[in-house]
Design a protein around this motif. Structure first.
Motif, short mmCIF file in Angstrom:
data_model
loop_
_atom_site.label_atom_id
_atom_site.label_comp_id
_atom_site.label_asym_id
_atom_site.label_seq_id
_atom_site.Cartn_x
_atom_site.Cartn_y
_atom_site.Cartn_z
N VAL A 12 0.83 -1.21 0.00
CA VAL A 12 0.00 0.00 0.00
C VAL A 12 0.87 1.26 0.00
N ALA A 13 0.71 2.06 -1.05
CA ALA A 13 1.40 3.36 -1.10
C ALA A 13 0.66 4.35 -0.22
N THR A 14 1.41 5.11 0.57
CA THR A 14 0.82 6.08 1.49
C THR A 14 1.34 7.49 1.16
N PRO A 15 0.68 8.54 1.67
CA PRO A 15 1.08 9.92 1.34
C PRO A 15 2.54 10.21 1.70
N ILE A 16 3.16 11.09 0.91
CA ILE A 16 4.53 11.52 1.22
C ILE A 16 4.54 12.85 1.95
N GLY A 17 3.38 13.35 2.29
CA GLY A 17 3.30 14.61 3.01
C GLY A 17 1.85 15.02 3.26
N ASN A 18 1.10 15.12 2.18
CA ASN A 18 -0.29 15.54 2.27
C ASN A 18 -1.19 14.32 2.46
N LEU A 19 -1.83 14.22 3.63
CA LEU A 19 -2.64 13.04 3.93
C LEU A 19 -3.83 12.90 2.97
N GLY A 20 -4.21 13.99 2.30
CA GLY A 20 -5.29 13.92 1.33
C GLY A 20 -4.96 13.10 0.11
N ALA A 106 6.06 -18.70 -1.52
CA ALA A 106 5.20 -19.55 -0.70
C ALA A 106 3.82 -19.74 -1.32
N GLY A 107 3.58 -19.12 -2.46
CA GLY A 107 2.31 -19.30 -3.16
C GLY A 107 1.19 -18.37 -2.71
N HIS A 108 1.53 -17.30 -1.98
CA HIS A 108 0.51 -16.37 -1.50
C HIS A 108 0.24 -15.27 -2.52
N ALA A 109 -0.95 -14.71 -2.48
CA ALA A 109 -1.30 -13.60 -3.36
C ALA A 109 -0.52 -12.35 -2.96
N VAL A 110 -0.07 -11.60 -3.96
CA VAL A 110 0.59 -10.32 -3.73
C VAL A 110 -0.14 -9.28 -4.56
N VAL A 111 -0.65 -8.24 -3.90
CA VAL A 111 -1.47 -7.22 -4.55
C VAL A 111 -0.84 -5.86 -4.30
N THR A 112 -0.76 -5.03 -5.35
CA THR A 112 -0.22 -3.68 -5.16
C THR A 112 -1.32 -2.64 -5.23
N ILE A 113 -1.25 -1.68 -4.33
CA ILE A 113 -2.17 -0.54 -4.33
C ILE A 113 -1.30 0.69 -4.56
N PRO A 114 -1.13 1.10 -5.83
CA PRO A 114 -0.17 2.16 -6.16
C PRO A 114 -0.63 3.53 -5.68
N GLY A 115 0.32 4.44 -5.64
CA GLY A 115 0.01 5.79 -5.19
C GLY A 115 1.25 6.65 -5.14
N PRO A 116 1.38 7.53 -4.16
CA PRO A 116 2.48 8.49 -4.11
C PRO A 116 3.86 7.84 -4.09
N CYS A 117 4.80 8.51 -4.78
CA CYS A 117 6.20 8.09 -4.79
C CYS A 117 7.04 9.34 -4.93
N ALA A 118 7.92 9.61 -3.98
CA ALA A 118 8.68 10.86 -3.98
C ALA A 118 9.55 10.99 -5.23
N ALA A 119 10.15 9.88 -5.68
CA ALA A 119 11.03 9.94 -6.85
C ALA A 119 10.26 10.38 -8.09
N VAL A 120 9.10 9.79 -8.31
CA VAL A 120 8.29 10.14 -9.49
C VAL A 120 7.73 11.55 -9.36
N VAL A 187 16.50 20.56 -7.06
CA VAL A 187 16.39 20.12 -5.67
C VAL A 187 14.94 20.29 -5.26
N THR A 188 14.27 19.20 -4.96
CA THR A 188 12.85 19.26 -4.59
C THR A 188 12.70 18.86 -3.13
N ARG A 189 11.80 19.56 -2.44
CA ARG A 189 11.59 19.25 -1.02
C ARG A 189 10.17 19.62 -0.64
N GLU A 190 9.74 19.12 0.51
CA GLU A 190 8.39 19.38 1.02
C GLU A 190 7.33 19.02 -0.02
N ILE A 191 7.59 17.97 -0.80
CA ILE A 191 6.67 17.59 -1.89
C ILE A 191 5.29 17.28 -1.33
#
Length: 276
Positions: A12-20, A106-120, A187-191
């Motif tokens: 699960v991707a979570t916010p990198i700053g803004n919880l919205g 181990a044969g278990h399901a792996v699911v991605t929930i994409p979202g925020p990424c600081a690099a992108v 130089v990016t910050r406080e994204i």
């Protein structure tokens, strides 16, 4: 969406700053997972309070991953376990890939929930080419090791993305200039936060700017790819051909030099025959 999640691992991707920026799907998974594997329980607790839920949390980070992972894998057979980082997309500059690898083995399901990424997100702010980029994460802290890593990618024809901290930023920018040349950078910050910024300029200009006033917070540095190499001169071509002809027949010598200097093979073959 149904409340019940099938057993497996949910990245699960979570916010990198803004919880919205937390997506509805991510919120649904966090609210309904049997447990959440987290870097820091205090950080994830803030996010859970934001969406109004309480879930069991399991600390999973660099220092305990090998010990905790087997227990998580065992639970995936019958439970939905979410994996989050403190901010952004898990597995980007963190040890989560081993959990994914073992879960799949181990044969278990792996699911991605994409979202925020600081690099992108930084790439979108930098105004530099994005058709090809290379994520480098954090550079080594020691100057020698840092310079060595930078030298390895100096000729990569792609935009480079680095994570860095405020206190080390100026020194890293100066080392990047030494190893890559004075390229355009950002130089990016406080994204995603109120004071989000992307400061652009050459590496030397940026290094001077931050030497006197190191910024706070986590930072992403984006560096432009190298410029087009200068075309080889006739003298360069002749010298390379002369050397190659001491080892190879004309056709193979022309092919070798064409590849090395990015020149036309047919023209080089004609020149090689004339030199012979």
């Amino acid at each position: 969406m149904t409340d019940t999640l099938i057993p497996g691992l949910y990245i699960v991707a979570t916010p990198i700053g803004n919880l919205g920026d937390l997506s509805p799907r991510a919120a649904h998974v966090l609210a309904n997972a049997a447990a959440i594997a987290v870097e820091d329980t205090r950080v994830t607790a803030v996010l859970l309070r934001h969406i109004g839920v309480k879930r069991p949390m399991i600390a999973y980070h660099d220092h305990n991953a090998d010990r905790v992972r087997p227990g998580l894998i065992a639970r995936l057979a019958s439970e939905a376990i979410a994996l989050v980082s403190d901010a952004g997309t898990p597995l980007i500059s963190d040890p989560g890939y081993k959990l994914v690898r073992d879960a799949r083995a181990a044969g278990h399901a792996v699911v991605t929930i994409p979202g925020p990424c600081a690099a992108v997100a930084a790439l979108t702010l930098a105004g530099l080419p994005t058709d090809r980029f290379m994520f480098m994460g954090f550079l080594p802290p020691k100057p020698g090791a840092k310079a060595e890593v930078i030298a390895e990618v100096a000729n990569v024809r792609a935009t480079l993305v680095f994570y860095e901290s405020g206190p080390r930023l100026a020194a890293t920018l100066a080392t990047l200039e030494q190893g890559l040349g004075d390229r355009e950078a950002a130089v990016t910050r406080e994204i995603t936060k109120k004071f989000e910024e992307a400061v652009t300029g050459t590496l030397s200009i940026l290094a001077a700017r931050y030497a006197a006033a190191p910024p706070r917070g986590e930072i992403v540095v984006v560096v432009a790819p190298p410029g087009e190499p200068e075309a080889a001169s006739d003298a360069d071509a002749d010298a390379a051909l002369a050397e190659a002809l001491t080892r190879l027949p004309a056709s193979k010598a022309a092919g070798e030099v064409a590849k090395k200097l990015n020149l036309d093979r047919r023209e080089l073959y004609a020149r090689a025959l004339a030199m012979k």
